[in-house]
Write a protein that holds these residues in place. Structure first.
Motif, PDB file in Angstrom:
ATOM      1  N   ARG A  48       0.816  -1.224   0.000  1.00 17.13           N
ATOM      2  CA  ARG A  48       0.000   0.000   0.000  1.00 17.13           C
ATOM      3  C   ARG A  48       0.844   1.265   0.000  1.00 17.13           C
ATOM      4  O   ARG A  48       0.384   2.341  -0.357  1.00 17.13           O
ATOM      5  N   CYS A 107       4.689   1.780  13.068  1.00 20.16           N
ATOM      6  CA  CYS A 107       5.194   1.063  11.884  1.00 20.16           C
ATOM      7  C   CYS A 107       4.607  -0.335  11.811  1.00 20.16           C
ATOM      8  O   CYS A 107       4.220  -0.800  10.721  1.00 20.16           O
ATOM      9  N   GLN A 109       1.783  -1.365  13.025  1.00 23.90           N
ATOM     10  CA  GLN A 109       0.377  -1.260  12.653  1.00 23.90           C
ATOM     11  C   GLN A 109       0.226  -1.074  11.145  1.00 23.90           C
ATOM     12  O   GLN A 109      -0.591  -1.737  10.501  1.00 23.90           O
ATOM     13  N   ARG A 110       1.033  -0.181  10.573  1.00 23.51           N
ATOM     14  CA  ARG A 110       0.982   0.027   9.115  1.00 23.51           C
ATOM     15  C   ARG A 110       1.374  -1.243   8.369  1.00 23.51           C
ATOM     16  O   ARG A 110       0.774  -1.597   7.347  1.00 23.51           O
ATOM     17  N   GLU A 111       2.410  -1.927   8.868  1.00 21.16           N
ATOM     18  CA  GLU A 111       2.863  -3.156   8.223  1.00 21.16           C
ATOM     19  C   GLU A 111       1.737  -4.187   8.183  1.00 21.16           C
ATOM     20  O   GLU A 111       1.528  -4.868   7.167  1.00 21.16           O
ATOM     21  N   GLN A 112       1.016  -4.295   9.276  1.00 24.03           N
ATOM     22  CA  GLN A 112      -0.085  -5.254   9.347  1.00 24.03           C
ATOM     23  C   GLN A 112      -1.233  -4.868   8.416  1.00 24.03           C
ATOM     24  O   GLN A 112      -2.041  -5.729   8.027  1.00 24.03           O
ATOM     25  N   GLU A 113      -1.278  -3.588   8.034  1.00 19.81           N
ATOM     26  CA  GLU A 113      -2.312  -3.114   7.118  1.00 19.81           C
ATOM     27  C   GLU A 113      -1.861  -3.184   5.654  1.00 19.81           C
ATOM     28  O   GLU A 113      -2.564  -2.700   4.762  1.00 19.81           O
ATOM     29  N   GLY A 114      -0.667  -3.737   5.410  1.00 19.36           N
ATOM     30  CA  GLY A 114      -0.205  -3.932   4.038  1.00 19.36           C
ATOM     31  C   GLY A 114       0.842  -2.950   3.556  1.00 19.36           C
ATOM     32  O   GLY A 114       1.200  -2.959   2.373  1.00 19.36           O
ATOM     33  N   TRP A 115       1.365  -2.106   4.454  1.00 22.26           N
ATOM     34  CA  TRP A 115       2.438  -1.188   4.093  1.00 22.26           C
ATOM     35  C   TRP A 115       3.778  -1.911   4.218  1.00 22.26           C
ATOM     36  O   TRP A 115       3.917  -2.865   4.990  1.00 22.26           O
ATOM     37  N   TRP A 117       7.559  -1.905   5.459  1.00 21.74           N
ATOM     38  CA  TRP A 117       8.438  -1.294   6.458  1.00 21.74           C
ATOM     39  C   TRP A 117       9.841  -1.880   6.271  1.00 21.74           C
ATOM     40  O   TRP A 117      10.068  -3.041   6.590  1.00 21.74           O
TER      41      TRP A 117
END
Length: 253
Positions: A48, A107, A109-115, A117
C-alpha cells in the motif's frame, strides 16, 4: 544517478583538504537513494505504501521512489525530524512521535495493514545494497583518487558505513562512522551507546571492526552533518587522504 551505473560526484573543495562524495546530487537529494533503489527491487508490487522511522535521508529516498511507483510514504519521526523533512521538500506524510516504542508500534500497525516497512535499523539486506554501489565507488576511487586512504561517513543506521567497510577495508582502506554527540544531535545521525537495538541492531556485528569516533565540541559545535565531517577530516595529519561521504551534501558555489 542509477545505483548500478552511478556517476559519482566527487570533488575536493579545498586544495589540501579532504575530498567529498556529494550524495545530495542523487535524485532524492540523498545518497540513500542508491541503497533503496536496489533494495526496493525485491519489494512485492501490491504494497500500500512505504513506512519507516526516519527524519532524514531514508525518508527522502523512500518518498521519491514511492512517488515513482505511485505509492505514498509515511515517515515516523520526532519534531526536529519533521521540521528537517519539511525543509528538504518531503511530500509524504510525517507523523510525529514522542518515543521509539511509539514509533515501532505505528510502523507495525501500518505493516499489518499492508504497508512495507524496511526496518532500516535491523535489516542487513541494506548493507548488501550499499556493497553493490560501493564496489563501483571503489573502482572510481582507485582509478582517479589514488591518494585516498580513509573514508569518513556520518553514522545513522550503520548500513552505509558497514557496506563501505566490507568493500574498502579488504584493500587496506580505513572506514569509520562519525557519531552524534549525546548533547548535540545531527539530523540522521545517532549515538550508538545511547541509541541501539542490542543484538538485533544491524550494526551490532560490526561494532568491534568499525571505529565510531565522536567529534569534539570544537569539531561539532553548532555544525551540520557536512561541516562536522569536514572539521573532523581536517584533524588528520594528511586530510587530502580522506574521503568524506556526505549523504545529502551538494557542492557549494
Amino acid at each position: 544517478m542509477n545505483a548500478m551505473n552511478a556517476a559519482f560526484a566527487l570533488t575536493r573543495p579545498d586544495e589540501n583538504g579532504p575530498a567529498v562524495l556529494w550524495g545530495g546530487m542523487c535524485e532524492s537529494g540523498s545518497l540513500k537513494y542508491l541503497t533503496y533503489e536496489l533494495f526496493l527491487e525485491e519489494v512485492p508490487k501490491d504494497v500500500r505504501g512505504f513506512v519507516e522511522i526516519s527524519g532524514s535521508s531514508t525518508a527522502l529516498a523512500l518518498d521519491l521512489l514511492g512517488r515513482k511507483r505511485g505509492l505514498p510514504t509515511v515517515a515516523i519521526t520526532d519534531a526536529s525530524g519533521h521540521d528537517h523533512l519539511m525543509r528538504r521538500g518531503f511530500r509524504g506524510e510525517a507523523q510525529t512521535i514522542m518515543s521509539l516504542k511509539e514509533a515501532h508500534e505505528l510502523c507495525l500497525q501500518r505493516e499489518q495493514e499492508g504497508w512495507f516497512w524496511p526496518r532500516q535499523f535491523t535489516n542487513a539486506a541494506l548493507v548488501r545494497c550499499v556493497e553493490l554501489w560501493g564496489s563501483q565507488l571503489l573502482r572510481e576511487v582507485r582509478a582517479n583518487w589514488p591518494e585516498i586512504r580513509y573514508l569518513v561517513c556520518g553514522f545513522g543506521t550503520g548500513a552505509t558505513v558497514a557496506g563501505l567497510h566490507r568493500v574498502f577495508a579488504p584493500l587496506g582502506y580505513s572506514v569509520m562512522g562519525l557519531q552524534a554527540r549525546a548533547d548535540d544531535p545531527v539530523p540522521g545521525w545517532r549515538n550508538y551507546a545511547l541509541q541501539n537495538l542490542g543484538d538485533q541492531d544491524l550494526f551490532h556485528r560490526y561494532q568491534e571492526e568499525i571505529p565510531l569516533p565522536i567529534p569534539s565540541e570544537t569539531e561539532n559545535s553548532g555544525a551540520g552533518a557536512l561541516d562536522s565531517l569536514l572539521r573532523y577530516a581536517n584533524t588528520y595529519a594528511n586530510p587530502e587522504q580522506v574521503l568524506v561521504i556526505s549523504h545529502d551534501g551538494r557542492p557549494r558555489d
